[in-house]
Design a protein around this motif. Sequence first.
Motif, PDB file in Angstrom:
ATOM      1  N   ILE A 172       0.849  -1.203   0.000  1.00  0.00           N
ATOM      2  CA  ILE A 172       0.000   0.000   0.000  1.00  0.00           C
ATOM      3  C   ILE A 172       0.877   1.243   0.000  1.00  0.00           C
ATOM      4  O   ILE A 172       0.637   2.200  -0.748  1.00  0.00           O
ATOM      5  CB  ILE A 172      -0.946   0.009   1.224  1.00  0.00           C
ATOM      6  CG1 ILE A 172      -2.047  -1.046   1.066  1.00  0.00           C
ATOM      7  CG2 ILE A 172      -1.575   1.388   1.410  1.00  0.00           C
ATOM      8  CD1 ILE A 172      -2.916  -1.213   2.298  1.00  0.00           C
ATOM      9  N   MET A 173       1.910   1.231   0.836  1.00  0.00           N
ATOM     10  CA  MET A 173       2.824   2.366   0.922  1.00  0.00           C
ATOM     11  C   MET A 173       3.507   2.628  -0.418  1.00  0.00           C
ATOM     12  O   MET A 173       3.798   3.774  -0.778  1.00  0.00           O
ATOM     13  CB  MET A 173       3.880   2.107   1.999  1.00  0.00           C
ATOM     14  CG  MET A 173       4.870   3.244   2.187  1.00  0.00           C
ATOM     15  SD  MET A 173       6.211   2.803   3.311  1.00  0.00           S
ATOM     16  CE  MET A 173       7.117   1.647   2.283  1.00  0.00           C
ATOM     17  N   LEU A 174       3.736   1.564  -1.190  1.00  0.00           N
ATOM     18  CA  LEU A 174       4.423   1.689  -2.477  1.00  0.00           C
ATOM     19  C   LEU A 174       3.460   1.942  -3.633  1.00  0.00           C
ATOM     20  O   LEU A 174       3.882   1.997  -4.793  1.00  0.00           O
ATOM     21  CB  LEU A 174       5.242   0.422  -2.748  1.00  0.00           C
ATOM     22  CG  LEU A 174       6.367   0.130  -1.747  1.00  0.00           C
ATOM     23  CD1 LEU A 174       7.060  -1.179  -2.092  1.00  0.00           C
ATOM     24  CD2 LEU A 174       7.378   1.269  -1.705  1.00  0.00           C
ATOM     25  N   GLY A 175       2.186   2.089  -3.311  1.00  0.00           N
ATOM     26  CA  GLY A 175       1.211   2.432  -4.344  1.00  0.00           C
ATOM     27  C   GLY A 175       0.781   1.287  -5.230  1.00  0.00           C
ATOM     28  O   GLY A 175       0.302   1.510  -6.356  1.00  0.00           O
ATOM     29  N   VAL A 176       0.918   0.049  -4.758  1.00  0.00           N
ATOM     30  CA  VAL A 176       0.505  -1.118  -5.540  1.00  0.00           C
ATOM     31  C   VAL A 176      -1.022  -1.236  -5.484  1.00  0.00           C
ATOM     32  O   VAL A 176      -1.633  -1.044  -4.426  1.00  0.00           O
ATOM     33  CB  VAL A 176       1.168  -2.401  -4.994  1.00  0.00           C
ATOM     34  CG1 VAL A 176       0.675  -3.642  -5.749  1.00  0.00           C
ATOM     35  CG2 VAL A 176       2.683  -2.287  -5.092  1.00  0.00           C
ATOM     36  N   SER A 177      -1.630  -1.576  -6.597  1.00  0.00           N
ATOM     37  CA  SER A 177      -3.092  -1.631  -6.693  1.00  0.00           C
ATOM     38  C   SER A 177      -3.680  -2.720  -5.792  1.00  0.00           C
ATOM     39  O   SER A 177      -3.013  -3.704  -5.454  1.00  0.00           O
ATOM     40  CB  SER A 177      -3.514  -1.903  -8.133  1.00  0.00           C
ATOM     41  OG  SER A 177      -3.161  -3.217  -8.526  1.00  0.00           O
ATOM     42  N   THR A 178      -4.951  -2.541  -5.426  1.00  0.00           N
ATOM     43  CA  THR A 178      -5.648  -3.524  -4.587  1.00  0.00           C
ATOM     44  C   THR A 178      -5.680  -4.892  -5.251  1.00  0.00           C
ATOM     45  O   THR A 178      -5.441  -5.919  -4.601  1.00  0.00           O
ATOM     46  CB  THR A 178      -7.092  -3.058  -4.314  1.00  0.00           C
ATOM     47  OG1 THR A 178      -7.060  -1.786  -3.663  1.00  0.00           O
ATOM     48  CG2 THR A 178      -7.826  -4.071  -3.435  1.00  0.00           C
ATOM     49  N   GLU A 179      -5.956  -4.937  -6.530  1.00  0.00           N
ATOM     50  CA  GLU A 179      -6.032  -6.200  -7.263  1.00  0.00           C
ATOM     51  C   GLU A 179      -4.701  -6.945  -7.221  1.00  0.00           C
ATOM     52  O   GLU A 179      -4.651  -8.154  -6.976  1.00  0.00           O
ATOM     53  CB  GLU A 179      -6.428  -5.941  -8.713  1.00  0.00           C
ATOM     54  CG  GLU A 179      -6.545  -7.215  -9.552  1.00  0.00           C
ATOM     55  CD  GLU A 179      -6.912  -6.925 -10.999  1.00  0.00           C
ATOM     56  OE1 GLU A 179      -7.062  -7.880 -11.773  1.00  0.00           O
ATOM     57  OE2 GLU A 179      -7.049  -5.726 -11.349  1.00  0.00           O
ATOM     58  N   GLU A 180      -3.622  -6.229  -7.443  1.00  0.00           N
ATOM     59  CA  GLU A 180      -2.304  -6.859  -7.455  1.00  0.00           C
ATOM     60  C   GLU A 180      -1.907  -7.319  -6.051  1.00  0.00           C
ATOM     61  O   GLU A 180      -1.298  -8.383  -5.883  1.00  0.00           O
ATOM     62  CB  GLU A 180      -1.257  -5.903  -8.021  1.00  0.00           C
ATOM     63  CG  GLU A 180       0.097  -6.574  -8.250  1.00  0.00           C
ATOM     64  CD  GLU A 180       1.023  -5.739  -9.125  1.00  0.00           C
ATOM     65  OE1 GLU A 180       2.218  -6.039  -9.159  1.00  0.00           O
ATOM     66  OE2 GLU A 180       0.535  -4.780  -9.780  1.00  0.00           O
ATOM     67  N   ARG A 181      -2.265  -6.531  -5.040  1.00  0.00           N
ATOM     68  CA  ARG A 181      -1.947  -6.920  -3.660  1.00  0.00           C
ATOM     69  C   ARG A 181      -2.645  -8.233  -3.305  1.00  0.00           C
ATOM     70  O   ARG A 181      -2.073  -9.095  -2.637  1.00  0.00           O
ATOM     71  CB  ARG A 181      -2.373  -5.824  -2.672  1.00  0.00           C
ATOM     72  CG  ARG A 181      -1.620  -4.528  -2.834  1.00  0.00           C
ATOM     73  CD  ARG A 181      -1.668  -3.689  -1.559  1.00  0.00           C
ATOM     74  NE  ARG A 181      -2.992  -3.588  -0.985  1.00  0.00           N
ATOM     75  CZ  ARG A 181      -3.908  -2.670  -1.320  1.00  0.00           C
ATOM     76  NH1 ARG A 181      -3.633  -1.790  -2.267  1.00  0.00           N
ATOM     77  NH2 ARG A 181      -5.082  -2.635  -0.721  1.00  0.00           N
ATOM     78  N   GLN A 182      -3.880  -8.398  -3.728  1.00  0.00           N
ATOM     79  CA  GLN A 182      -4.632  -9.612  -3.419  1.00  0.00           C
ATOM     80  C   GLN A 182      -4.038 -10.829  -4.118  1.00  0.00           C
ATOM     81  O   GLN A 182      -4.072 -11.941  -3.581  1.00  0.00           O
ATOM     82  CB  GLN A 182      -6.099  -9.429  -3.835  1.00  0.00           C
ATOM     83  CG  GLN A 182      -6.845  -8.409  -2.988  1.00  0.00           C
ATOM     84  CD  GLN A 182      -8.244  -8.115  -3.503  1.00  0.00           C
ATOM     85  OE1 GLN A 182      -8.579  -8.396  -4.653  1.00  0.00           O
ATOM     86  NE2 GLN A 182      -9.078  -7.533  -2.645  1.00  0.00           N
ATOM     87  N   GLN A 183      -3.437 -10.614  -5.270  1.00  0.00           N
ATOM     88  CA  GLN A 183      -2.879 -11.716  -6.039  1.00  0.00           C
ATOM     89  C   GLN A 183      -1.583 -12.268  -5.431  1.00  0.00           C
ATOM     90  O   GLN A 183      -1.319 -13.468  -5.516  1.00  0.00           O
ATOM     91  CB  GLN A 183      -2.618 -11.275  -7.480  1.00  0.00           C
ATOM     92  CG  GLN A 183      -3.889 -11.014  -8.281  1.00  0.00           C
ATOM     93  CD  GLN A 183      -3.603 -10.443  -9.659  1.00  0.00           C
ATOM     94  OE1 GLN A 183      -2.481 -10.046  -9.960  1.00  0.00           O
ATOM     95  NE2 GLN A 183      -4.629 -10.400 -10.502  1.00  0.00           N
TER      96      GLN A 183
END
Length: 212
Positions: A172-183
Motif C-alpha cells: 500500500i505504501m508503495l502504491g501497488v493496486s488492490t487487485e495486485e496486492r490480493q494476487q
Amino acid sequence: MGNKRLHTLDTLRTALQKLLLTHPWDDVSVQMIAEAGEVSVGTFYNYFDCRHEALMDLKAELTNVLKGDLIFLLKTYAYSSEKLTILIKYFTLLSNSESTWSYYLYSGSAYSDRLDNGIKDILTCLILEGIKQKRMDVSDVDQAVHFIEAGLFSHAKRGVNQIDSLIDLVLIMLGVSTEERQQVFSIVCPITPLSQLPMSILTSSRPEAIYE
C-alpha cells in the motif's frame, strides 16, 4: 592464492562462524579465533591485520552467500510486487526457522549489522523496478527503503506471524493496486537451500540449487 593458503583462510572463516554462533560479536578475540581454527596467533595475522578485519571479511563472504541465494530465488518471478512479497516472506520465515542463519542475522540490531549494506540494495532495485513497470508509485525511494528494512527486521526478529498484513502495508505504501496486492498473498516462499552455519565458503557456490 595457493591451495594451502586458501584452505587455511577457509578454516579461519569457519572457526569464526562457530564462535559467532555462541559468543557476542564484540567478545570474539584474535586468540579465540586462532584456537578455534587450531592455528597460531601468528598464522591469523598472516591473513588479517586485526579481529575487525576478520569479522568484516566473514560478513562480506556470508553476505554474498545469502544475497546470492535470495537473488537466485527472486529471478524466478516477473513483477516487483511478487519479488518484494517473496523477500518479506524469506526473511520472516528465516527468522522463524530456528536455523543458524536466523541466529546470525537476528543477533544484531539491524540487517546491516550482519550483511553488507543490509538489504537496502535489493529493496532499492525492487522499488525502482516497480516504478519502471508502472506498478509502484513512490516519491522518496530512500525513505521507503529505510522504512521497509527497519520494519521487516523488527517484525521478523519478534517472530510476528502476520506476514500478509506486513506485506499489504508495504505494498500500500508503495502504491501497488488492490487487485495486485490480493494476487501476491497466495505466493509461497520456497524452502531455501542455504547450508547451515558454520559452512565452508569454498563450497558455498551452488548454481544447481533447486527450491522445493
